[in-house]
Design a protein around this motif. Structure first.
Motif, PDB file in Angstrom:
ATOM      1  N   LYS A  20       0.845  -1.197   0.000  1.00  0.00           N
ATOM      2  CA  LYS A  20       0.000   0.000   0.000  1.00  0.00           C
ATOM      3  C   LYS A  20       0.882   1.249   0.000  1.00  0.00           C
ATOM      4  O   LYS A  20       1.802   1.364   0.823  1.00  0.00           O
ATOM      5  CB  LYS A  20      -0.905  -0.001   1.233  1.00  0.00           C
ATOM      6  N   ILE A  21       0.604   2.165  -0.915  1.00  0.00           N
ATOM      7  CA  ILE A  21       1.276   3.458  -0.955  1.00  0.00           C
ATOM      8  C   ILE A  21       0.268   4.489  -0.460  1.00  0.00           C
ATOM      9  O   ILE A  21      -0.800   4.667  -1.061  1.00  0.00           O
ATOM     10  CB  ILE A  21       1.771   3.809  -2.374  1.00  0.00           C
ATOM     11  N   CYS A  22       0.598   5.174   0.606  1.00  0.00           N
ATOM     12  CA  CYS A  22      -0.360   6.022   1.303  1.00  0.00           C
ATOM     13  C   CYS A  22       0.015   7.508   1.193  1.00  0.00           C
ATOM     14  O   CYS A  22       1.152   7.856   0.889  1.00  0.00           O
ATOM     15  CB  CYS A  22      -0.439   5.614   2.769  1.00  0.00           C
ATOM     16  N   GLY A  23      -0.980   8.349   1.463  1.00  0.00           N
ATOM     17  CA  GLY A  23      -0.748   9.787   1.457  1.00  0.00           C
ATOM     18  C   GLY A  23      -0.703  10.389   0.073  1.00  0.00           C
ATOM     19  O   GLY A  23      -0.027  11.401  -0.170  1.00  0.00           O
TER      20      GLY A  23
ATOM     21  N   PRO B 171      -8.347  16.462   8.124  1.00  0.00           N
ATOM     22  CA  PRO B 171      -7.989  17.869   7.923  1.00  0.00           C
ATOM     23  C   PRO B 171      -6.791  18.292   8.773  1.00  0.00           C
ATOM     24  O   PRO B 171      -6.505  17.698   9.822  1.00  0.00           O
ATOM     25  CB  PRO B 171      -9.255  18.616   8.358  1.00  0.00           C
ATOM     26  N   ASN B 172      -6.087  19.300   8.286  1.00  0.00           N
ATOM     27  CA  ASN B 172      -4.952  19.897   9.015  1.00  0.00           C
ATOM     28  C   ASN B 172      -3.801  18.920   9.205  1.00  0.00           C
ATOM     29  O   ASN B 172      -3.068  18.998  10.190  1.00  0.00           O
ATOM     30  CB  ASN B 172      -5.414  20.458  10.369  1.00  0.00           C
ATOM     31  N   THR B 173      -3.635  18.001   8.256  1.00  0.00           N
ATOM     32  CA  THR B 173      -2.474  17.114   8.245  1.00  0.00           C
ATOM     33  C   THR B 173      -1.745  17.315   6.923  1.00  0.00           C
ATOM     34  O   THR B 173      -2.333  17.768   5.933  1.00  0.00           O
ATOM     35  CB  THR B 173      -2.891  15.648   8.410  1.00  0.00           C
ATOM     36  N   PRO B 174      -0.452  16.986   6.851  1.00  0.00           N
ATOM     37  CA  PRO B 174       0.357  17.349   5.676  1.00  0.00           C
ATOM     38  C   PRO B 174      -0.114  16.740   4.362  1.00  0.00           C
ATOM     39  O   PRO B 174       0.112  17.324   3.300  1.00  0.00           O
ATOM     40  CB  PRO B 174       1.756  16.840   6.047  1.00  0.00           C
ATOM     41  N   ARG B 175      -0.750  15.572   4.406  1.00  0.00           N
ATOM     42  CA  ARG B 175      -1.139  14.875   3.171  1.00  0.00           C
ATOM     43  C   ARG B 175      -2.657  14.849   2.999  1.00  0.00           C
ATOM     44  O   ARG B 175      -3.185  13.982   2.300  1.00  0.00           O
ATOM     45  CB  ARG B 175      -0.554  13.462   3.174  1.00  0.00           C
ATOM     46  N   TYR B 176      -3.335  15.783   3.613  1.00  0.00           N
ATOM     47  CA  TYR B 176      -4.801  15.819   3.566  1.00  0.00           C
ATOM     48  C   TYR B 176      -5.289  16.003   2.135  1.00  0.00           C
ATOM     49  O   TYR B 176      -4.832  16.886   1.407  1.00  0.00           O
ATOM     50  CB  TYR B 176      -5.309  16.960   4.442  1.00  0.00           C
ATOM     51  N   LEU B 177      -6.236  15.153   1.744  1.00  0.00           N
ATOM     52  CA  LEU B 177      -6.902  15.282   0.456  1.00  0.00           C
ATOM     53  C   LEU B 177      -8.375  15.583   0.723  1.00  0.00           C
ATOM     54  O   LEU B 177      -9.129  14.694   1.122  1.00  0.00           O
ATOM     55  CB  LEU B 177      -6.777  13.981  -0.345  1.00  0.00           C
TER      56      LEU B 177
ATOM     57  N   GLY C 207       1.433  -7.441   4.741  1.00  0.00           N
ATOM     58  CA  GLY C 207       1.650  -6.367   3.785  1.00  0.00           C
ATOM     59  C   GLY C 207       2.481  -5.261   4.387  1.00  0.00           C
ATOM     60  O   GLY C 207       2.827  -5.278   5.577  1.00  0.00           O
ATOM     61  N   ILE C 208       2.805  -4.283   3.551  1.00  0.00           N
ATOM     62  CA  ILE C 208       3.582  -3.123   3.983  1.00  0.00           C
ATOM     63  C   ILE C 208       2.873  -1.860   3.525  1.00  0.00           C
ATOM     64  O   ILE C 208       2.125  -1.872   2.545  1.00  0.00           O
ATOM     65  CB  ILE C 208       5.028  -3.158   3.441  1.00  0.00           C
ATOM     66  N   ASP C 209       3.128  -0.770   4.247  1.00  0.00           N
ATOM     67  CA  ASP C 209       2.468   0.511   3.979  1.00  0.00           C
ATOM     68  C   ASP C 209       3.541   1.587   4.004  1.00  0.00           C
ATOM     69  O   ASP C 209       4.205   1.783   5.024  1.00  0.00           O
ATOM     70  CB  ASP C 209       1.407   0.759   5.054  1.00  0.00           C
ATOM     71  N   LEU C 210       3.721   2.275   2.887  1.00  0.00           N
ATOM     72  CA  LEU C 210       4.740   3.316   2.793  1.00  0.00           C
ATOM     73  C   LEU C 210       4.115   4.651   2.443  1.00  0.00           C
ATOM     74  O   LEU C 210       3.185   4.724   1.646  1.00  0.00           O
ATOM     75  CB  LEU C 210       5.793   2.984   1.733  1.00  0.00           C
ATOM     76  N   SER C 211       4.657   5.710   3.038  1.00  0.00           N
ATOM     77  CA  SER C 211       4.209   7.066   2.719  1.00  0.00           C
ATOM     78  C   SER C 211       5.427   7.970   2.568  1.00  0.00           C
ATOM     79  O   SER C 211       5.864   8.247   1.452  1.00  0.00           O
ATOM     80  CB  SER C 211       3.266   7.588   3.803  1.00  0.00           C
ATOM     81  N   SER C 212       6.010   8.407   3.682  1.00  0.00           N
ATOM     82  CA  SER C 212       7.134   9.341   3.605  1.00  0.00           C
ATOM     83  C   SER C 212       8.341   8.735   2.898  1.00  0.00           C
ATOM     84  O   SER C 212       9.148   9.456   2.308  1.00  0.00           O
ATOM     85  CB  SER C 212       7.532   9.807   5.009  1.00  0.00           C
ATOM     86  N   GLY C 213       8.465   7.405   2.927  1.00  0.00           N
ATOM     87  CA  GLY C 213       9.631   6.740   2.335  1.00  0.00           C
ATOM     88  C   GLY C 213       9.640   6.695   0.828  1.00  0.00           C
ATOM     89  O   GLY C 213      10.637   6.272   0.228  1.00  0.00           O
ATOM     90  N   VAL C 214       8.526   7.126   0.199  1.00  0.00           N
ATOM     91  CA  VAL C 214       8.478   7.119  -1.272  1.00  0.00           C
ATOM     92  C   VAL C 214       7.934   8.456  -1.795  1.00  0.00           C
ATOM     93  O   VAL C 214       7.092   8.493  -2.686  1.00  0.00           O
ATOM     94  CB  VAL C 214       7.627   5.939  -1.816  1.00  0.00           C
ATOM     95  N   GLU C 215       8.435   9.555  -1.229  1.00  0.00           N
ATOM     96  CA  GLU C 215       7.956  10.849  -1.697  1.00  0.00           C
ATOM     97  C   GLU C 215       9.065  11.897  -1.692  1.00  0.00           C
ATOM     98  O   GLU C 215      10.083  11.757  -1.007  1.00  0.00           O
ATOM     99  CB  GLU C 215       6.755  11.334  -0.881  1.00  0.00           C
TER     100      GLU C 215
ATOM    101  N   GLN D  59       8.232  15.185  -1.009  1.00  0.00           N
ATOM    102  CA  GLN D  59       7.778  15.958   0.141  1.00  0.00           C
ATOM    103  C   GLN D  59       6.361  15.493   0.433  1.00  0.00           C
ATOM    104  O   GLN D  59       5.761  14.791  -0.386  1.00  0.00           O
ATOM    105  CB  GLN D  59       7.826  17.457  -0.157  1.00  0.00           C
ATOM    106  N   PRO D  60       5.809  15.833   1.602  1.00  0.00           N
ATOM    107  CA  PRO D  60       4.497  15.300   1.953  1.00  0.00           C
ATOM    108  C   PRO D  60       3.449  15.489   0.857  1.00  0.00           C
ATOM    109  O   PRO D  60       3.187  16.603   0.412  1.00  0.00           O
ATOM    110  CB  PRO D  60       4.141  16.080   3.221  1.00  0.00           C
TER     111      PRO D  60
END
Length: 226
Positions: free
Chosen positions: A7-10, A34-40, A182-190, A192-193
């Motif tokens: 899973k690729i998150c954010g 809301p009010n988080t760096p990766r908010y959509l 499974g694995i979940d990555l966000s900051s490790g594949v970006e 910037q946020p």
């Protein structure tokens, strides 16, 4: 090595969501907090419905009202929800009644191995767990890693995802200690946020493939948990 749910998150951009889905990952994650760096914002996420049907679409929520979650599920065509706050087992159970057929992933922030005891409270009210590193102010996406050797050989009642500071460079080391579903990555594949680095996602999948991992299309069913 077996099959691994990736899973690729954010994700915040349609072009990146489509490109990452095309690379063959299992799931895309969208932060609905809301009010988080990766908010959509949902108002900016109408394109979720046009994403390929083979990829899971996971909304991430933190102690949010079930009505808000249900609105997101319907409007975004989500197939799963990730609960990253202090949601109780009863709240998770009730959400399942609100959203039949939508998989629930309960995130647990781990400071020490004893924190894993909470996992057993959720064994019959969610479909999967996610282990993330503890941060006093932030619910996820911190880039901090768990102490993998400390958690080795610990049993969990459900299929589970490993999160917390994973990158293409350290994922194989993490998997040498642990056996997540499974694995979940966000900051490790970006970059910037919220701005994903497609080259890092490619390298992640190449690293996994080099060790014989195949990408799973779905999480195992709960009765297949470790």
């Amino acid at each position: 090595m077996g099959r691994l749910f990736v899973k690729i998150c954010g994700i915040t951009r349609q072009d990146q969501a489509e490109a990452i889905a095309a690379l063959g990952v299992s799931a895309l994650g969208f932060i609905a907090v809301p009010n988080t760096p990766r908010y959509l914002p949902l108002s900016a996420a109408r394109w979720l419905g046009s994403l390929p049907g083979h990829v899971e679409k996971v909304g991430v929520f933190v102690d949010q009202d079930p009505r808000t979650i249900a609105t997101w599920v319907e409007a975004g065509g989500l197939t799963a929800v990730q609960l990253h706050g202090q949601e109780s087992p009863e709240e998770c159970r009730q959400l399942g009644e609100w959203l039949p057929g939508i998989r629930r992933i309960k995130a647990l922030r781990i400071r020490q191995p004893a924190d894993l005891e909470a996992a057993h409270l959720y064994g019959d009210c969610v479909e999967a767990l996610l282990l993330d590193a503890y941060h006093p102010q932030r619910a996820g996406g911190t880039g901090q890693t768990l102490n993998w050797p400390e958690l080795a050989h610990r049993s969990l009642p459900l299929p589970w995802l490993l999160a917390g500071g994973l990158t293409p460079d350290n994922v194989l080391q993490a998997l040498s200690y642990l056996q997540p579903s499974g694995i979940d990555l966000s900051s490790g594949v970006e970059h910037q946020p919220g701005d994903k680095d497609l080259d890092k996602v490619r390298r992640l999948l190449q690293q996994l493939g080099s060790q014989g991992w195949q990408i799973a299309s779905a999480l195992p069913q709960p009765n297949q948990g470790l």
